[in-house]
Design a protein around this motif. Structure first.
Motif, short mmCIF file in Angstrom:
data_model
loop_
_atom_site.label_atom_id
_atom_site.label_comp_id
_atom_site.label_asym_id
_atom_site.label_seq_id
_atom_site.Cartn_x
_atom_site.Cartn_y
_atom_site.Cartn_z
N ASP A 163 38.09 50.63 33.63
CA ASP A 163 37.35 51.69 34.27
C ASP A 163 38.28 52.37 35.26
OD1 ASP A 163 35.63 53.35 35.44
OD2 ASP A 163 34.41 51.82 36.43
N GLU A 164 38.76 53.54 34.87
CA GLU A 164 39.74 54.20 35.71
C GLU A 164 39.13 54.77 36.98
OE1 GLU A 164 42.42 56.88 34.12
OE2 GLU A 164 43.36 55.38 32.83
N ASP A 165 37.82 54.90 36.98
CA ASP A 165 37.18 55.52 38.13
C ASP A 165 36.93 54.54 39.27
OD1 ASP A 165 37.15 57.70 36.59
OD2 ASP A 165 35.03 57.61 36.06
N ASP A 166 37.08 53.26 38.96
CA ASP A 166 36.73 52.27 39.96
C ASP A 166 37.90 52.04 40.91
OD1 ASP A 166 35.56 50.32 41.38
OD2 ASP A 166 35.86 48.74 39.89
N VAL A 167 37.74 52.49 42.14
CA VAL A 167 38.85 52.35 43.09
C VAL A 167 38.54 51.29 44.13
CG1 VAL A 167 39.73 54.67 42.80
CG2 VAL A 167 37.94 54.26 44.46
N SER A 168 37.55 50.45 43.84
CA SER A 168 37.11 49.56 44.91
C SER A 168 37.89 48.25 44.98
CB SER A 168 35.62 49.26 44.76
OG SER A 168 35.40 48.66 43.52
N ILE A 173 41.68 47.54 44.85
CA ILE A 173 43.12 47.79 44.74
C ILE A 173 43.83 46.59 45.34
CG2 ILE A 173 44.97 49.23 45.64
CD1 ILE A 173 43.00 51.57 45.49
N GLU A 174 44.80 46.08 44.61
CA GLU A 174 45.49 44.89 45.10
C GLU A 174 46.67 45.26 45.99
OE1 GLU A 174 46.65 41.95 42.23
OE2 GLU A 174 44.81 42.39 41.11
N PRO A 231 51.28 46.41 42.14
CA PRO A 231 50.72 46.16 40.81
C PRO A 231 50.58 47.46 40.06
CG PRO A 231 48.99 46.15 42.44
CD PRO A 231 50.27 46.30 43.19
N ARG A 232 50.69 47.37 38.77
CA ARG A 232 50.36 48.53 37.95
C ARG A 232 48.91 48.36 37.56
NH1 ARG A 232 54.73 51.18 35.81
NH2 ARG A 232 53.48 51.89 34.08
N ARG A 233 48.35 49.48 37.17
CA ARG A 233 46.94 49.48 36.84
C ARG A 233 46.68 48.58 35.63
NH1 ARG A 233 45.29 54.87 34.21
NH2 ARG A 233 47.54 54.93 34.18
N HIS A 234 47.61 48.60 34.66
CA HIS A 234 47.38 47.83 33.45
C HIS A 234 47.91 46.41 33.59
CE1 HIS A 234 46.33 51.62 32.01
NE2 HIS A 234 47.56 52.07 31.92
#
Lengths: 420, 637
Positions: free
Chosen positions: A308-313, A315-316, A325-328
């Motif tokens: 879910d790319e919209d979820d910004v809650s 972040i590490e 970290p990368r998103r993937h």
């Protein structure tokens, strides 16, 4: 208006001619290296092609084709023949026919990439005679046959990627004047050719070395550019005790691939696939890949649609000088470039003989050089790759080896002398 | 009673009391997310196990407030924190000043290198922040920072002492009573000198550390193996290493069970070996070595905090080390500035005093502003830690270090321009200063990682608060109302509309400066929202934009701290306070422009702000493994 009509006419005629030229040059280039008997066939076709190329006139003056009969096919002989023609008589009769003949036989002498030779041919033309003296002459292609001849010469240079220089401009200026069509052609060439000259992302040394080992190194190096950390190793099968073939092996592998190989399941087989082809200028190299079937489970895990790319809650934030970290990369895993959908590629190689035995040596050398896990995994030879079949579809059946056979190594040896 | 001690001057002038329960910032975006924050949970839980904040009179701490800088990211400000904290009571301050006299004297006179260690012990420098129960001085954050100012003027000495104090800080906060019993007494007297052993020369490719520790359930002990580098050592002394090692949870396999554990390792234990000394660029009097651990047997009592959970305690660890290393940087920056001022006063060229040249004046003043901001940030952060219980200052301490080191290096390298070739002459003060500045710049974590840490921490906080809004903005067709609302907003990056009224909380002279802060905070919030909307959670990959965010938040915190301090100084009439006002105004004007530029770059996007070009270029660079252009005089034909 007039000029445009003229141009159109010329374009039509020259495209027709060009295609003929192409039809006769390209196979010539290939045959020179790969088949001796076809060159003979080519010889037989030559008179027809030549006639078509020079305008289809049936009553050509009889010119002895010195190039076809020459014994010693070197650059020196070639230049000497051009020189003899120039000195033979003051009129230089039939010089257009001579130039066409000379152009056609260039590959036989191995001078098709030599600017000096082209200059020598242009030098055959008389100076000053063909320069138009008024506007009408200039527009109506003064001495069309001669001009077309030199345009064809330039065209051949372009096809072989030989770039003219300023001296050639001066020569053309002396022969046809600054309104001549060859000069216009020259100027167009000088606009484009420098731009194309260095456009290749994998530039080759010029000239390409003649040694197969060197070419194989170039080929493997170029294929390994997908991973910047790749290392090219050149092994000698002598290093192994009981290798039958004594040859070299150029092997390309990156630390990333070593890691993938280390982590590869011991139960799943590795395949040696090939031979595939790569062309280095006009030489073909056969290469083989060491690969396994794609790790479907891992790839599915990386499926981006699950994210879910919209979820910004959440972040590490990393500690202690580690890259963010990368998103993937939530699991700390990244798909490497070697993990393709149709398989994971661990290494590639080209060997001097392309035999099964040399490939076996390759595997054992890899095992001895930092990949001990290969020894624990079954390795299968698979010469029924889909890729040669595909290339057969595209290139035609002539030069591609059989896709599957009982004794692939032997059959390949027969129809591929290019590698060794 | 304590309240009246804590608040004097400004607090009274501004007529409000911090005793009232937490007042939220006005922005509705600041939802209650801090309760999820692990750091704060620690803050609460550490108390029963640890000792109370052991100042000379045990102080009572106020309940924690919302984190200051984290809330900048969501556009909220805690105006009350514009009152510069006065955490050391008046009487304590007098005592502290007296106690500092011998230290100042000792460090102001030149001395030989021998018997330094002995002197340091006698001066009690190892026990500044050790609780009084263990015969230490028991100073809190602010007091211990103040007390370590004299020793940090000698950068090399300071570096070792700060490492020692960081470990003491950690033990005080998360150590068990047994551990405190065992170590703190010896640490306080200097019989045992603690130091961090965290970083490694070649970290592994896909893990935190290559130093490994394994647990043996039968003997209930750990075995430590590996090698650490850049460890500040005290030659000839018994040492206590704080080692972070990679551990694997026994019943969880794979990467999920991977964790780090913090160990305390005595240098006299079997298997601990000091390795080669690093030939460092600066701070040459400090010994930095590799330390090898070969099958070191460790008992369970030597684990700090919970095993496999080192990352949670690292937060406290890095907080302490960032604050304390900022102090070393600050002292060095002050020294460099003083030396340069002295030089420009003394030097005349062609009949012109260097100090009268506008270029030199501007340069000196810039350095002055930076040093002023560093100092304000450092003591504001320490004050927050002292005043509020379990206050979240993760970001503040990181920013303090980031700002201090960057500005320190800038000052040191600017000096080269003013002084010229003489400045690099071997043995010159400016040469040593530059070397030390460079050494501090690279000490521990790299400055780039630190900036990423700042941005990510801010984004993490903002992401929790903004999540629903971001989801709506990213799916405009599902939420037309939200988008129309956005269109109707009149506030823009050039002219942000703010209702924070910060100027009501500072001296009227600083009204313009307070306005700068307001606008900058609003711009930061807009940039964060835009970045989230544009990239979603892929924002973590946009490092060059994150770098800008880090720069912006750093600038804002510098402005905030400077204004708070200048306002306090002027209100209570400290010497030269009017120039402090000027300094704070200068910091803010400069800061507003910096923030505006950076925010405009973020708003412009990667095609406008040149990022795209640079990223594309780097592709070819890596492909060519370096500089790829051919010689300018090359012929093609």
């Amino acid at each position: 208006m007039l000029r445009r009509a003229q141009c159109l006419l010329r374009m039509h005629s020259s495209t027709g001619r060009q295609s003929l030229c192409a039809a006769q040059h390209v196979p010539a280039a290939l045959h020179r290296h790969y088949s001796a008997d076809e060159a003979n066939r080519d010889e037989k076709q030559n008179p027809n092609a030549k006639r078509a190329g020079t305008g289809g006139s049936k009553s050509l003056p009889a010119v002895r084709n010195v190039f076809a009969t020459a014994q010693d096919k070197t650059k020196d002989t070639y230049l000497t023949m051009v020189e003899i023609f120039g000195e033979r008589d003051v009129h230089r009769r039939n010089h257009v026919e001579f130039i066409y003949a000379a152009l056609k036989h260039m590959p036989d002498f191995g001078v098709e990439n030599d600017l000096e030779v082209y200059k020598a041919l242009i030098n055959v033309m008389p100076k000053g005679k063909f320069i138009p003296t008024n506007l009408f002459q200039a527009e109506f292609m003064h001495y069309p046959k001669q001009q077309q001849c030199i345009i064809d010469l330039l065209e051949q240079m372009e096809d072989f990627g030989v770039m003219p220089d300023y001296e050639m401009e001066a020569m053309l200026l002396n022969v046809f004047g600054n309104k001549g069509h060859p000069l216009r052609k020259y100027w167009r060439m000088m606009y484009w050719m420098p731009k194309f000259k260095n456009l290749s992302p994998w530039p080759l040394p010029n000239p390409v070395p003649d040694d197969t080992l060197e070419i194989a190194k170039l080929a493997v190096e170029r294929m390994c550019t997908v991973d910047l950390r790749s290392k090219i190793n050149v092994f000698e099968t002598k290093e192994l005790k009981d290798a039958v073939d004594e040859t070299w092996i150029v092997s390309g592998m990156s630390p990333e691939q070593s890691k993938l190989l280390r982590e590869h399941s011991r139960q799943k087989a590795l395949y040696i696939e090939g031979p595939f082809h790569i062309w280095i200028r006009n030489r073909r190299i056969n290469y083989f890949t060491l690969r396994a079937d794609a790790d479907a489970e891992f790839l599915a895990q990386l499926d981006e649609r699950q994210l879910d790319e919209d979820d910004v809650s959440n972040i590490e934030v990393p500690f202690f000088g580690r890259p963010p970290p990368r998103r993937h990369n939530q699991l700390g895993k990244l798909r490497s470039v070697h993990q393709q959908d149709d398989g994971t590629i661990f290494a590639i190689c080209a060997t001097g003989t392309s035999t099964k035995d040399s490939l076996l040596s390759w595997i054992r050398l890899l095992e001895a050089n930092g990949n001990p896990s290969i020894g624990e995994v079954p390795v299968l030879f698979r010469f029924t790759s889909t890729v040669p079949a595909k290339s057969e579809e595209i290139e035609g059946p002539t030069s591609v080896p059989a896709t599957s056979s009982d004794s692939p190594s032997r059959s390949r040896k027969e129809d591929e002398p290019s590698v060794s | 009673m304590i309240r009246s001690q804590v608040f004097s001057g400004v607090a009274r002038l501004l007529k409000y009391s911090r005793g009232t329960p937490l007042i939220r910032g006005k922005s509705s975006k600041a939802t209650t997310t801090s309760s999820l924050d692990p750091q704060q949970r620690d803050g609460g839980s550490e108390k029963p196990g640890g000792v109370e904040e052991a100042a000379e009179q045990p102080q009572q701490q106020l309940p924690a407030r919302e984190p200051l800088v984290k809330n900048f990211f969501v556009g909220a400000v805690d105006k009350e924190l514009l009152a510069y904290p006065e955490v050391i009571a008046r009487e304590d301050m007098a005592q502290l000043q007296n106690a500092l006299l011998p230290l100042k004297n000792y460090f102001s006179e030149p001395k030989g290198t021998e018997e330094t260690a002995q002197n340091l012990k006698q001066l009690g420098l190892y026990g500044l922040n050790v609780p009084t129960d263990y015969d230490g001085r028991g100073y809190g954050w602010s007091a211990s920072l103040m007390a370590s100012e004299p020793d940090s003027t000698a950068t090399s000495v300071g570096l070792g002492l700060q490492a020692h104090r960081v470990v003491v800080d950690l033990l005080r906060e998360v150590g068990t009573p047994q551990q405190q019993q065992r170590y703190l007494l010896a640490l306080g007297t200097g019989q045992l000198i603690a130091t961090e052993a965290i970083y490694e020369y070649t970290p592994p490719e896909d893990d935190y550390f290559s130093t490994q520790a394994t647990f043996t359930p039968e003997s209930r002990s750990w075995v430590l193996n590996g090698e650490k580098a850049y460890v500040v050592c005290a030659p000839g002394e018994r040492q206590l290493f704080l080692v972070l090692a990679q551990t694997q949870q026994p019943n969880v396999s794979g990467t999920l069970g991977r964790g780090t554990t913090i160990f305390l390792v005595d240098s006299q234990q079997a298997g601990v070996r000091l390795g080669e000394q690093h030939a460092t660029f600066g701070c040459r009097e400090t010994q930095m070595r590799r330390v090898h651990f070969d099958n070191v047997q460790l008992s369970e009592e030597q684990v700090v905090g919970l095993p496999h959970d080192g990352n949670r305690y690292s937060e406290q660890l890095v907080r302490a080390s960032r604050l304390r290393s900022s102090l070393v940087g600050l002292s060095l920056a002050k020294r460099l500035l003083n030396e340069l001022t002295q030089y420009s006063v003394d030097t005349t060229q062609c009949g012109v005093h260097i100090k009268d040249l506008e270029l030199t004046r501007v340069h000196l003043s810039r350095a002055m502003c930076s040093v002023y901001a560093m100092e304000s940030m450092l003591y504001l952060t320490a004050g927050l830690l002292d005043e509020f219980q379990g206050q979240d200052v993760t970001l503040e301490s990181a920013i303090t270090k980031y700002y201090t080191l960057k500005q320190l290096y800038a000052i040191a390298s600017q000096n080269l321009g003013v002084v010229g070739p003489k400045s690099l002459h071997s043995g010159q003060a400016s040469e040593l200063g530059l070397r030390d500045a460079a050494q501090l710049y690279t000490q521990g974590e790299s400055i780039d990682t630190l900036s990423m840490f700042i941005a990510l921490t801010g984004l993490q906080h903002a992401g929790q608060a903004m999540n629903s809004g971001v989801r709506k903005s990213r799916n405009p067709l599902f939420h037309p109302g939200h988008i129309f609302g956005k269109f109707l907003e009149t506030s823009g990056i050039e002219n942000p509309k703010t209702k924070m009224h910060l100027s009501e909380h500072v001296h009227p002279t600083l009204e313009a400066a307070a306005q700068c802060i307001e606008q900058s905070v609003a711009r930061l919030q807009m940039s964060v929202e835009l970045m989230f909307t544009r990239h979603g959670n892929a924002v973590v990959e946009r490092q060059s934009e994150m770098q800008r965010l880090a720069e912006i938040s750093t600038t804002i915190y510098a402005m905030w701290a400077s204004v708070a301090r200048a306002s306090r100084s002027y209100c209570i009439g400290l010497p030269l306070a009017d120039h402090e006002l000027l300094t704070a105004s200068a910091v803010c004007s400069q800061g507003r422009d910096t923030v505006l530029t950076l925010c405009k770059e973020i708003f412009g996007g990667n095609f406008v702000n040149n990022d795209n070009n640079l990223v594309r270029l780097s592709n070819q660079l890596t492909k060519s493994k370096g500089y790829f252009a051919v010689h300018p005089l090359t012929f093609n034909f």
